[in-house]
Motif scaffolding. Structure first.
Motif, short mmCIF file in Angstrom:
data_model
loop_
_atom_site.label_atom_id
_atom_site.label_comp_id
_atom_site.label_asym_id
_atom_site.label_seq_id
_atom_site.Cartn_x
_atom_site.Cartn_y
_atom_site.Cartn_z
N TYR A 151 0.78 -1.23 0.00
CA TYR A 151 0.00 0.00 0.00
C TYR A 151 0.82 1.29 0.00
CZ TYR A 151 -3.39 -3.59 0.58
OH TYR A 151 -4.11 -4.73 0.38
N PRO A 152 1.92 1.40 0.72
CA PRO A 152 2.70 2.64 0.60
C PRO A 152 3.17 2.91 -0.83
CG PRO A 152 3.36 1.43 2.55
CD PRO A 152 2.46 0.52 1.78
N GLU A 153 3.66 1.87 -1.52
CA GLU A 153 4.12 2.04 -2.89
C GLU A 153 2.95 2.32 -3.83
OE1 GLU A 153 6.92 2.36 -5.99
OE2 GLU A 153 7.04 2.51 -3.80
N LEU A 154 1.82 1.67 -3.62
CA LEU A 154 0.64 1.91 -4.46
C LEU A 154 0.15 3.34 -4.31
CD1 LEU A 154 -1.36 -1.42 -4.06
CD2 LEU A 154 -0.15 -0.62 -6.10
N HIS A 155 0.19 3.86 -3.10
CA HIS A 155 -0.20 5.25 -2.90
C HIS A 155 0.73 6.19 -3.67
CE1 HIS A 155 -3.46 4.54 -0.24
NE2 HIS A 155 -2.74 4.19 0.82
N ARG A 156 2.03 5.89 -3.64
CA ARG A 156 3.01 6.71 -4.34
C ARG A 156 2.77 6.67 -5.85
NH1 ARG A 156 7.86 6.73 -6.90
NH2 ARG A 156 7.98 4.45 -7.03
N LEU A 157 2.53 5.46 -6.37
CA LEU A 157 2.28 5.31 -7.80
C LEU A 157 0.97 5.96 -8.21
CD1 LEU A 157 3.41 1.59 -8.22
CD2 LEU A 157 4.60 3.61 -9.09
#
Length: 415
Positions: A26-32
């Protein structure tokens, strides 16, 4: 990003296969997601959808389908066949089933099994699920520690499916092994070894089901096996379609429900106040299940293929292009969901897309939801105390199917 929707500086497949991402995407998905709802990976030629509005359009639009034979430059090309004969054999052998077809071909196959998921049919399944859940709970300790996945979440759906598919007792282990190999087809990115393993599993699984169909008595066969026999005998499905559809439903019916029950329990364990709320208000079970599906979907990606040039959120996706909806991002899109990273078991109008949508929405979704409702209710009835007893372990051997390998819990039975 060099052009609208084009991400030249992102290693998409490195990200999607990173163990850290698989454990907590989820942290990376939010960034993307902050870079835009529709993004193109020039390295693979795949379009990634991270926005809820955008992927809802993809799922509902007749301009997108699920048949990968329409994937320009995909596995059906002569170049692919020469370069990867094992992959070609795997995908072509796994092709004839409802999930892989569009239009009339899809509707013909899906219509065979839709009666099994209607309201009355689901009501008839309730005693089977309750009995299997009770048997598993009887085998678990009243006090102490256990692995929730191996003791309860994994065997429950498999036992129910064996009942519904008229499979003899003792086939659980083989079906689970074949399912674990074949579920990786949904990863898109597979190693040569995984392709060969999946092809071997497919061959064994088909041979097993062929024997089951040959031995089944149409007059006494139950549920899914009876529907398969009828469709085969009246010519609605040929033998290959009968076998491959049965395999697909066994795999999906098992994996989807295991991840729903396992992931849902982990969410509650991490939010004890919401677990207490659900115990106090059992009428919230239905909305709680939808929230589990939204927060920790059992799949990271849903595939579609553009059947014509089509505009999505200001970006034109060309005919033949593969599209992957990243469901963890879609289900936590702040433009669609308030405080999307927070658990709310009473969340209203929960438009999660874990089961897809449109013509290819998951046919087995009613069964998965029903099993989860019964599973949690039965588990809460036996145990007053349910707490984490160690770090959960996510399955890291697959890119798409998102579920736990282990979930250690401390249990205390109700007095």
């Amino acid at each position: 990003m060099s052009a609208a929707g084009q991400s030249d500086d992102i290693d998409w497949w490195g990200t999607l296969s990173d163990p850290a991402f698989l454990e907590n995407p989820y942290p990376e998905l939010h960034r993307l997601s902050a870079r835009g709802p529709v993004q193109f990976d020039p390295a693979s030629g795949i379009w990634f959808i991270l926005g809820h509005k955008a992927f809802s359009k993809v799922l509902k639009s007749q301009s997108f389908g699920r048949d990968t034979r329409n994937w320009a430059g995909g596995w059906t090309t002569e170049d692919y066949k020469k370069a990867d004969p094992v992959g070609y054999e795997l995908f072509s052998t796994f092709q004839p089933q409802m999930i892989n077809c569009d239009g009339p071909e899809h509707r013909r196959m899906r219509a065979v099994y839709e009666p099994a998921f209607r309201s009355q049919a689901m009501a008839d399944v309730v005693p089977i699920i309750e009995a299997e859940a009770a048997a598993l709970l009887d085998a678990m300790p009243d006090e102490g520690e256990a692995d929730f996945i191996t003791a309860f979440a994994a065997p429950l759906p498999l036992r129910v499916l064996c009942e519904l598919f008229d499979l003899s007792a003792g086939t659980d282990a083989r079906v689970a092994r074949w399912s674990a190999s074949l579920i990786r087809i949904g990863d898109i990115l597979m190693t040569p070894e995984q392709k060969q393993e999946a092809l071997d599993a497919l061959s064994e699984f088909k041979a097993f089901l062929k024997e089951c169909l040959a031995a089944a008595d149409p007059a006494s066969a139950r549920n899914f096996m009876a529907l398969a026999l009828k469709a085969r005998d009246d010519g609605t499905l040929d033998e290959e379609e009968s076998l491959t559809n049965l395999i697909s439903m066994l795999i999906a019916g098992h994996e989807t429900t295991v991840t729903l029950i396992g992931n849902g329990m982990l969410i509650l364990l991490r939010n004890p106040e919401e677990m207490a709320r659900l115990r106090a208000e059992p009428a919230l079970m239905r909305t709680a299940i939808e929230e589990f599906l939204r927060m920790e979907p059992g799949g990271n990606m849903i595939l579609r293929v553009a059947l014509e040039d089509v505009e999505v959120e200001g970006t034109v996706i060309p005919k033949g292009a593969p599209v992957l909806g990243l469901i963890g991002a879609v289900n936590r899109d702040p433009a669609r969901f308030d405080v999307p990273d927070d658990l709310d078991i009473a969340r209203p109008a929960n438009a999660q897309l874990t089961f897809g949508g449109g013509a290819h929405s998951c046919i087995g979704a009613p069964l998965a939801r029903l099993e989860a409702q019964i599973a949690f209710s039965a588990f809460f009835e036996k145990y007053d105390t349910i707490e984490l007893a160690g770090a959960p372990e996510w399955r890291l051997d697959r890119l798409n199917a998102r579920g736990l390998a282990k979930l250690p819990v401390h249990l205390g039975a109700a007095k």
